[in-house]
Design an enzyme around this catalytic site. Structure first.
Site, PDB file in Angstrom:
ATOM      1  N   PHE A 106     -36.983  43.134 -44.609  1.00 50.21           N
ATOM      2  CA  PHE A 106     -36.831  44.434 -43.960  1.00 50.21           C
ATOM      3  C   PHE A 106     -37.594  44.420 -42.641  1.00 50.21           C
ATOM      4  O   PHE A 106     -38.788  44.119 -42.609  1.00 50.21           O
ATOM      5  CB  PHE A 106     -37.334  45.560 -44.859  1.00 50.21           C
ATOM      6  CG  PHE A 106     -36.946  46.909 -44.345  1.00 50.21           C
ATOM      7  CD1 PHE A 106     -35.648  47.383 -44.518  1.00 50.21           C
ATOM      8  CD2 PHE A 106     -37.853  47.697 -43.650  1.00 50.21           C
ATOM      9  CE1 PHE A 106     -35.261  48.616 -44.012  1.00 50.21           C
ATOM     10  CE2 PHE A 106     -37.475  48.934 -43.141  1.00 50.21           C
ATOM     11  CZ  PHE A 106     -36.177  49.389 -43.324  1.00 50.21           C
ATOM     12  N   VAL A 107     -36.895  44.694 -41.555  1.00 54.21           N
ATOM     13  CA  VAL A 107     -37.519  44.625 -40.231  1.00 54.21           C
ATOM     14  C   VAL A 107     -37.558  45.997 -39.557  1.00 54.21           C
ATOM     15  O   VAL A 107     -36.732  46.865 -39.846  1.00 54.21           O
ATOM     16  CB  VAL A 107     -36.799  43.607 -39.304  1.00 54.21           C
ATOM     17  CG1 VAL A 107     -37.002  42.182 -39.795  1.00 54.21           C
ATOM     18  CG2 VAL A 107     -35.311  43.921 -39.164  1.00 54.21           C
ATOM     19  N   GLY A 115     -30.646  53.528 -34.492  1.00 54.09           N
ATOM     20  CA  GLY A 115     -31.262  52.208 -34.446  1.00 54.09           C
ATOM     21  C   GLY A 115     -30.922  51.368 -33.236  1.00 54.09           C
ATOM     22  O   GLY A 115     -31.717  50.527 -32.804  1.00 54.09           O
ATOM     23  N   ASP A 123     -26.136  43.896 -42.112  1.00 50.82           N
ATOM     24  CA  ASP A 123     -26.667  43.444 -43.406  1.00 50.82           C
ATOM     25  C   ASP A 123     -25.487  43.187 -44.338  1.00 50.82           C
ATOM     26  O   ASP A 123     -24.923  42.097 -44.349  1.00 50.82           O
ATOM     27  CB  ASP A 123     -27.637  44.505 -43.936  1.00 50.82           C
ATOM     28  CG  ASP A 123     -28.348  44.071 -45.207  1.00 50.82           C
ATOM     29  OD1 ASP A 123     -28.151  42.931 -45.640  1.00 50.82           O
ATOM     30  OD2 ASP A 123     -29.107  44.887 -45.770  1.00 50.82           O
ATOM     31  N   ASP A 151     -36.182  51.550 -37.729  1.00 47.43           N
ATOM     32  CA  ASP A 151     -37.240  52.375 -38.325  1.00 47.43           C
ATOM     33  C   ASP A 151     -37.473  52.071 -39.786  1.00 47.43           C
ATOM     34  O   ASP A 151     -36.663  51.424 -40.451  1.00 47.43           O
ATOM     35  CB  ASP A 151     -36.860  53.863 -38.218  1.00 47.43           C
ATOM     36  CG  ASP A 151     -35.801  54.253 -39.247  1.00 47.43           C
ATOM     37  OD1 ASP A 151     -34.777  53.548 -39.341  1.00 47.43           O
ATOM     38  OD2 ASP A 151     -36.001  55.233 -39.966  1.00 47.43           O
ATOM     39  N   ASP A 179     -27.740  47.864 -34.457  1.00 47.11           N
ATOM     40  CA  ASP A 179     -29.012  47.147 -34.474  1.00 47.11           C
ATOM     41  C   ASP A 179     -28.958  45.925 -35.369  1.00 47.11           C
ATOM     42  O   ASP A 179     -29.388  44.845 -34.993  1.00 47.11           O
ATOM     43  CB  ASP A 179     -30.157  48.095 -34.894  1.00 47.11           C
ATOM     44  CG  ASP A 179     -29.851  48.904 -36.160  1.00 47.11           C
ATOM     45  OD1 ASP A 179     -28.796  48.682 -36.788  1.00 47.11           O
ATOM     46  OD2 ASP A 179     -30.671  49.774 -36.511  1.00 47.11           O
TER      47      ASP A 179
HETATM   48  P1  5GP Z   1     -25.040  47.361 -43.539  1.00 49.51           P
HETATM   49  O1  5GP Z   1     -24.161  48.581 -43.544  1.00 49.51           O
HETATM   50  O2  5GP Z   1     -24.493  46.205 -42.732  1.00 49.51           O
HETATM   51  O3  5GP Z   1     -25.463  46.946 -44.928  1.00 49.51           O
HETATM   52  O4  5GP Z   1     -26.410  47.799 -42.917  1.00 49.51           O
HETATM   53  C1  5GP Z   1     -26.502  48.073 -41.586  1.00 49.51           C
HETATM   54  C2  5GP Z   1     -27.447  49.220 -41.334  1.00 49.51           C
HETATM   55  O5  5GP Z   1     -28.513  49.245 -42.283  1.00 49.51           O
HETATM   56  C3  5GP Z   1     -28.091  49.014 -39.991  1.00 49.51           C
HETATM   57  O6  5GP Z   1     -27.385  49.708 -38.985  1.00 49.51           O
HETATM   58  C4  5GP Z   1     -29.467  49.602 -40.184  1.00 49.51           C
HETATM   59  O7  5GP Z   1     -29.424  50.976 -39.905  1.00 49.51           O
HETATM   60  C5  5GP Z   1     -29.748  49.420 -41.647  1.00 49.51           C
HETATM   61  N1  5GP Z   1     -30.557  48.219 -41.911  1.00 49.51           N
HETATM   62  C6  5GP Z   1     -30.173  47.049 -42.498  1.00 49.51           C
HETATM   63  N2  5GP Z   1     -31.190  46.188 -42.601  1.00 49.51           N
HETATM   64  C7  5GP Z   1     -32.270  46.806 -42.048  1.00 49.51           C
HETATM   65  C8  5GP Z   1     -33.646  46.407 -41.838  1.00 49.51           C
HETATM   66  O8  5GP Z   1     -34.110  45.309 -42.173  1.00 49.51           O
HETATM   67  N3  5GP Z   1     -34.440  47.329 -41.226  1.00 49.51           N
HETATM   68  C9  5GP Z   1     -34.000  48.554 -40.846  1.00 49.51           C
HETATM   69  N4  5GP Z   1     -34.877  49.356 -40.253  1.00 49.51           N
HETATM   70  N5  5GP Z   1     -32.718  48.964 -41.013  1.00 49.51           N
HETATM   71  C10 5GP Z   1     -31.868  48.098 -41.610  1.00 49.51           C
HETATM   72 MG    MG Z   2     -27.895  51.672 -38.432  1.00 44.07          MG
END
Ligand code: 5GP
Ligand code: MG
Length: 190
Positions: free
Chosen positions: A157-158, A49, A108, A164, A105
């Site tokens: 969700f982006v 990403g 979350d 992707d 990228d």
């Molecule tokens: P976390 O581990 O902080 O919950 O999530 C981070 C990872 O989840 C990011 O590196 C990404 O790969 C994926 N992710 C979180 N939100 C989104 C979103 O809105 N769109 C996409 N495509 N990936 C996301």
């Molecule tokens: Mg990621």
């Protein structure tokens, strides 16, 4: 075609120009901070990403640095909900005694960065900091786990600019939101 609308109803959330301006400013801030440190620097992009973000960011950095990507999967296939971060490549030994900058990228839940920081400790880096382009869920106390952030965005969700959905849309030059009808039944009901 409406200029604000991509085929299939993807809506532009952050356009190319805003991304480019913010990435340039982030790079300046990062470079100033890294210049104040002694010792080598290694950037650790989280694949796939952060590919576009990393390639734009590094073109603004003049200082010597190494790049050691890692691959983490958190959203397998057509899922828009994290199934927990799984590291798919080992943490490179070359991070030992270097100043590490994790580049991701989007932040979350913070799970991905937390896992990476914990595993990196075992290798013995001189320091670890993180730089993300996008940040959701700003109510979390994330200042402790992410030192550099491009944009705070709503909890949607982006896709695009590296991000992707089921492997698609990484090549869009902007960050966009995906319409409900493109998100799988499994996620819509989850
Ligand atoms: P976390 O581990 O902080 O919950 O999530 C981070 C990872 O989840 C990011 O590196 C990404 O790969 C994926 N992710 C979180 N939100 C989104 C979103 O809105 N769109 C996409 N495509 N990936 C996301
Ligand atoms: Mg990621």
């Amino acid at each position: 075609m409406n200029s604000n609308e991509y085929p299939e109803g993807i809506k532009v959330l952050i356009d190319e120009e805003r991304i480019a301006e913010r990435v340039a400013r982030l790079a300046k801030q990062l470079e100033e901070d890294l210049d104040a440190l002694q010792g080598p620097v290694t950037l650790v992009p989280v694949m796939t990403g952060s590919m576009l973000f990393t390639s734009d960011l590094i073109r603004h950095l003049q200082r010597p640095l190494r790049i050691a990507p890692v691959t983490v999967q958190s959203y397998p296939g057509s899922s828009t909900r994290s199934r927990g971060a799984r590291l798919q490549t080992p943490i490179p030994d070359a991070l030992k005694d270097t100043h590490v900058v994790i580049i991701d990228d989007i932040l979350d839940s913070g799970g991905t960065l937390a896992v990476l920081r914990r595993l990196m400790k075992a290798v013995g880096p001189a320091s670890v900091r993180a730089c993300v382009l996008l940040r959701k869920n700003v109510e979390h106390d994330i200042t402790a786990i992410c030192e550099y952030t491009g944009f705070d965005i709503p909890d949607r969700f982006v896709v695009g600019y590296g991000l992707d959905y089921d492997g698609l849309y990484r090549n869009l030059p902007f960050i966009g939101t995906l319409p409900e009808h493109l998100i799988g039944v499994e996620d819509a009901e989850a």
